[in-house]
Design an enzyme around this catalytic site. Structure first.
Site, short mmCIF file in Angstrom:
data_model
loop_
_atom_site.label_atom_id
_atom_site.label_comp_id
_atom_site.label_asym_id
_atom_site.label_seq_id
_atom_site.Cartn_x
_atom_site.Cartn_y
_atom_site.Cartn_z
CE LYS A 42 39.08 46.49 46.57
NZ LYS A 42 37.99 45.86 45.57
CG HIS A 102 46.26 43.31 40.64
ND1 HIS A 102 45.82 44.73 40.58
CD2 HIS A 102 45.23 42.73 40.96
CE1 HIS A 102 44.38 44.65 40.75
NE2 HIS A 102 44.07 43.53 41.08
CB SER A 132 40.05 49.54 49.65
OG SER A 132 39.04 48.84 48.56
#
Length: 289
Positions: A42, A102, A132
């Site tokens: 995010k 990620h 988020s």
């Protein structure tokens, strides 16, 4: 799809189904022309993915309709039942690969460093990431139930949510940015002057584009344009995987939304957490426009 629990792989919390394919992620073979987009979740991953895909295609927006963003920029760690895994998709690609990940610096497959691959890292202020990510946890069914915002808030600071500690992630990449082939970009800078940051990315990947093409890329990658574009807004994902009625994948795309969610007390606790976590780095963030 049920909400599977978090599992731990190589010391990092990860989504349960992703853990099943972890061995293939670890031995993934990078190629010299691979480009990785890496973020803590995010933090502008999809935004940067769309920008880079356009840069590599010289701003030709027709080429971005060849598939959804998650098909054009496959997610290395992705693995859910009955769907092609990120490693499988990437291994089958014959053209230049842009790879989403990620992973914290210490868990990136060694082959990326051996091949000296370019990495674009995007970092975002943690208060907006927290908010988020909480909304995303709710709508993306492959995640465990996030619980209350208070519970998720604590999990974020403790580093027990998927992909672990935000602070260790951003600091790890910041620390090696000059030793490796890494461009470190801030989400807030992208909001402030998108064209400047697009130009920075273009230079990094050695694509010299004229000003009108840079402007075209800018216009195609505004939040409004991407939110309305089914090739970038994840609306083509089945609702059993992402439920957009709970929260849209592309929600606000602003800096400072955290003020609508954190209480005064939570903000003070979070500031104390940041003071502790960031005391050993010169990395700083902006928390409002």
């Amino acid at each position: 799809m049920s909400r599977p629990p978090i599992k731990i792989v190589s010391g990092m919390p990860i989504l349960g189904p992703f853990a099943e394919n972890w061995a293939n992620v670890q031995v993934f073979q990078a190629r010299e022309d691979d480009i990785m987009i890496n973020t803590y979740p995010k933090s502008g991953t999809t935004w940067m993915s769309e920008i880079l895909d356009l840069i590599l295609n010289s701003g030709d927006t027709r080429k971005t309709t060849r598939g959804a963003i998650y098909e054009r920029v496959p997610f290395l760690e992705f693995a859910v039942p009955n769907v092609a895994k990120g490693t499988e998709i990437l291994n089958s690609m014959e053209t230049q690969r842009v790879i989403k990940s990620h992973l914290p610096i210490e868990l990136v497959p060694q082959s990326f460093w051996e091949k000296n691959c370019k990495v674009i890292y995007v970092a975002r202020n943690p208060k907006d990431v927290l908010v988020s990510y909480y909304h995303f946890y709710q709508m993306a069914i492959v995640h465990p139930d996030p619980g209350t915002f208070e519970e998720f808030f604590q999990g974020f600071m403790d580093g027990t949510i998927a992909f672990g500690s935000w602070s260790q992630h951003v600091k790890g990449w910041w620390k090696i940015r000059q030793q490796k082939n890494v461009l470190y970009i801030f989400y807030e800078d992208m909001l402030e002057d998108p064209k400047r940051e697009i130009k920075k990315v273009s230079k990094f990947v050695e694509k010299d584009l004229p000003d009108d093409v840079l402007e075209k890329i800018h216009q195609h990658t505004t939040f409004k344009a991407m939110k309305e574009n089914k090739m970038s807004n994840y609306s083509t994902i089945p609702s059993s995987v992402m439920d957009h009625t709970i929260s849209p994948f592309m929600r606000k795309g602003v800096c400072g939304d955290w003020k609508n969610h954190l209480t005064v007390a939570q903000n003070e606790i979070f500031d104390a957490y940041l003071e502790r976590e960031m005391s050993d780095t010169d990395l700083t963030f902006r928390f409002q426009d």
